[in-house]
Design a protein around this motif. Structure first.
Motif, PDB file in Angstrom:
ATOM      1  N   VAL A 117       0.838  -1.202   0.000  1.00 33.56           N
ATOM      2  CA  VAL A 117       0.000   0.000   0.000  1.00 33.56           C
ATOM      3  C   VAL A 117       0.871   1.249   0.000  1.00 33.56           C
ATOM      4  CG1 VAL A 117      -1.736   1.287   1.286  1.00 33.56           C
ATOM      5  CG2 VAL A 117      -1.892  -1.202   1.145  1.00 33.56           C
ATOM      6  N   ARG A 118       1.921   1.258   0.811  1.00 35.05           N
ATOM      7  CA  ARG A 118       2.812   2.419   0.877  1.00 35.05           C
ATOM      8  C   ARG A 118       3.460   2.679  -0.481  1.00 35.05           C
ATOM      9  NH1 ARG A 118       6.300   0.483   3.992  1.00 35.05           N
ATOM     10  NH2 ARG A 118       5.324   1.032   5.978  1.00 35.05           N
ATOM     11  N   LEU A 147      -0.229   7.271   6.191  1.00 35.31           N
ATOM     12  CA  LEU A 147      -1.529   6.748   5.769  1.00 35.31           C
ATOM     13  C   LEU A 147      -1.506   5.261   5.448  1.00 35.31           C
ATOM     14  CD1 LEU A 147      -2.624   9.647   3.364  1.00 35.31           C
ATOM     15  CD2 LEU A 147      -3.537   9.163   5.637  1.00 35.31           C
ATOM     16  N   ALA A 148      -0.333   4.686   5.233  1.00 34.51           N
ATOM     17  CA  ALA A 148      -0.232   3.301   4.757  1.00 34.51           C
ATOM     18  C   ALA A 148      -0.928   2.312   5.693  1.00 34.51           C
ATOM     19  CB  ALA A 148       1.237   2.923   4.574  1.00 34.51           C
ATOM     20  N   ASP A 149      -0.688   2.435   6.996  1.00 34.29           N
ATOM     21  CA  ASP A 149      -1.292   1.484   7.950  1.00 34.29           C
ATOM     22  C   ASP A 149      -2.812   1.590   7.949  1.00 34.29           C
ATOM     23  OD1 ASP A 149       1.113   0.377   8.793  1.00 34.29           O
ATOM     24  OD2 ASP A 149       1.438   1.931  10.296  1.00 34.29           O
ATOM     25  N   ASP A 153      -5.582  -1.346   6.556  1.00 32.75           N
ATOM     26  CA  ASP A 153      -6.691  -1.904   7.343  1.00 32.75           C
ATOM     27  C   ASP A 153      -8.020  -1.748   6.606  1.00 32.75           C
ATOM     28  OD1 ASP A 153      -4.945  -2.617   9.344  1.00 32.75           O
ATOM     29  OD2 ASP A 153      -5.290  -0.820  10.553  1.00 32.75           O
ATOM     30  N   ILE A 154      -8.244  -0.567   6.008  1.00 32.21           N
ATOM     31  CA  ILE A 154      -9.502  -0.331   5.278  1.00 32.21           C
ATOM     32  C   ILE A 154      -9.620  -1.279   4.086  1.00 32.21           C
ATOM     33  CG2 ILE A 154     -10.779   1.352   3.906  1.00 32.21           C
ATOM     34  CD1 ILE A 154      -9.603   3.545   5.667  1.00 32.21           C
ATOM     35  N   PHE A 155      -8.537  -1.420   3.339  1.00 29.83           N
ATOM     36  CA  PHE A 155      -8.569  -2.278   2.149  1.00 29.83           C
ATOM     37  C   PHE A 155      -8.803  -3.734   2.532  1.00 29.83           C
ATOM     38  CE2 PHE A 155      -5.575   0.829  -0.288  1.00 29.83           C
ATOM     39  CZ  PHE A 155      -6.615   1.742  -0.371  1.00 29.83           C
ATOM     40  N   ASN A 156      -8.115  -4.204   3.552  1.00 29.30           N
ATOM     41  CA  ASN A 156      -8.244  -5.611   3.943  1.00 29.30           C
ATOM     42  C   ASN A 156      -9.629  -5.915   4.523  1.00 29.30           C
ATOM     43  OD1 ASN A 156      -5.711  -6.500   3.087  1.00 29.30           O
ATOM     44  ND2 ASN A 156      -4.721  -5.898   5.003  1.00 29.30           N
TER      45      ASN A 156
END
Length: 456
Positions: A117-118, A147-149, A153-156
């Motif tokens: 994601v990063r 924002l990566a973390d 979480d949102i994507f997963n």
């Protein structure tokens, strides 16, 4: 004496005026030289970085005084709603209910890593404007580490639940006139704006889908494949044609097919059934199905915004996933006869009929079968834009009867950006390229005249 004093005064004024005039001229010349230096410095600044094409093009526009006047949309307040209904017209053709499938216990849900994601966020174009989510690309790129973390979480969570939030599926369409005089609604090209956050998400999902596809899938599809391009599609097609024409009593027919709004007519449930057959797991198929259904869409022209329409047909324009999904939908569109070939580049499809001894039944049967396949997959052939070319080098040529599709004859075009003629010479294509080259040379001459330094 008074006469002498008046004359002396007049001479003094003339002398003072000449001095003031010289001073003004000197100041003006100095200001002009300084303005030229400032202008040259500003122009040179556009060409300091050869990798910044946008900045370089701005410099070329300043040198050549090149100005584009794009046609404006009609200011009618009802036009956004009318266009939104027009773009959603394929919804009535879809009477298939989208149903998710319960995943088996062994089903593995796609799980994205923070590093993936990063890396995707760091590649966001910082010049991208804020789209429906009002988050500019510069924010995503500069704060990728922070924002990566959160995004991971949102994507997963979205992938595990096979649900895409409505705010991430929202599309705002900006209609752009295709030509200066608009005569019908089809003269507006829909430019879709989608949230940048969702674009990053779709990019990650697309990479995963590509890893799951067999390398031998649809070998005649030249789009979105590594080490393939339009050059390969053109070279392969011409090689087939020229090889066959070396045989005795042979000729070739090529049908260049144009689909009407190909991406907008995809029925999600039919697509998902094909994706399952290709080996994509149930949870990912459910996620794609949710992404393609219940999509809010509106049209914006200036400050006027249409009412929101919910779509469950087609794939959003401008989405990185849409072209890939379309190629997977059409992967089973294959030839039936060995004398025919179907070459594809995304939605550009070419049927090549290698005909010997005037026997065209296999070619015509192939076209009829392709027409039936399009009907079964909710794709409509645009007969007005579908063209046929006959390549026949025989000395005694027979009359070639026109091809009929759905009761309409197909005219006997430009193939993937290349001008083809029935004698397979390159004169027309060469003339077109030469004209473009002359236009580019004009800009180079102006750059040379501006005494610009070589790019660093």
């Amino acid at each position: 004496m008074p006469r002498f004093a008046a004359k002396n005064k007049r001479l003094c004024l003339q002398s003072r005026g000449k001095t003031a005039l010289k001073t003004a001229r000197a100041k003006l010349s100095c200001a002009i030289r300084e303005a030229k230096r400032t202008h040259a410095k500003r122009i040179h600044g556009h060409f300091q970085d050869s990798g910044d094409t946008r900045h370089m093009w701005q410099g070329i526009q300043a040198i050549t005084n090149y100005k584009t006047t794009s046609p404006a949309c009609d200011c009618d307040a009802s036009l956004p709603d009318v266009l939104n209904d027009f773009y959603a017209r394929f919804e009535v053709q879809n009477n298939v209910v989208a149903r998710k499938t319960i995943p088996p216990p062994s089903d593995q849900v796609l799980c994205l890593t923070t590093a993936e994601v990063r890396k995707t966020l760091c590649r966001v174009n910082p010049r991208k404007s804020a789209e429906p989510d009002n988050i500019p690309g510069r924010v995503l790129r500069e704060f990728a580490e922070q924002l990566a973390d959160v995004f991971t979480d949102i994507f997963n969570i979205s992938l595990s639940s096979a649900t895409v939030p409505s705010c991430l599926k929202t599309t705002t369409i900006i209609p752009v006139p295709k030509k200066s005089s608009v005569s019908c609604l089809n003269d507006y090209r829909p430019v879709a704006l989608t949230p940048l956050m969702m674009k990053c998400f779709k990019m990650l999902v697309m990479r995963h889908i590509k890893t799951k596809l067999p390398p031998s899938l649809d070998p005649m599809q030249f789009a979105y494949r590594p080490n393939r391009s339009t050059d390969d599609a053109i070279s392969t097609t011409l090689h087939l044609v020229l090889t066959h024409l070396d045989k005795k009593d042979s000729y070739v027919k090529m049908l260049f097919i144009d689909f009407s709004s190909a991406f907008n007519t995809i029925i999600p449930q039919h697509l998902i059934e094909k994706l399952r057959l290709l080996g994509l797991n149930t949870s990912l198929c459910n996620w794609i199905l949710d992404f393609l259904t219940e999509r809010p869409q509106s049209v914006r022209i200036g400050n006027s915004i249409s009412s929101t329409t919910t779509l469950s047909t087609g794939a959003p324009q401008g989405c990185v996933l849409s072209p890939l999904l379309f190629t997977l939908l059409t992967h089973d569109c294959a030839r039936m006869h060995s004398s025919n070939h179907i070459n594809k580049f995304a939605d550009d499809t070419t049927v090549v009929g290698l005909i010997s001894k005037n026997e065209e039944s296999a070619y015509r049967e192939e076209v009829q079968r392709l027409t039936a396949w399009c009907g079964a997959n909710n794709l409509t052939l645009n007969v007005d834009k579908t063209k046929e070319m006959v390549v026949d080098f025989r000395r005694t040529q027979s009359d070639h009867s026109p091809l009929i599709i759905d009761g309409s004859s197909v005219e006997s075009t430009k193939f993937l950006g290349v001008h083809l003629v029935d004698n397979l010479t390159w004169s027309l294509n060469t003339s077109s390229i030469t004209k473009k080259a002359q236009q580019r040379l004009y800009f180079l001459k102006r750059l040379r005249k501006a005494h610009l330094p070589p790019p660093s």
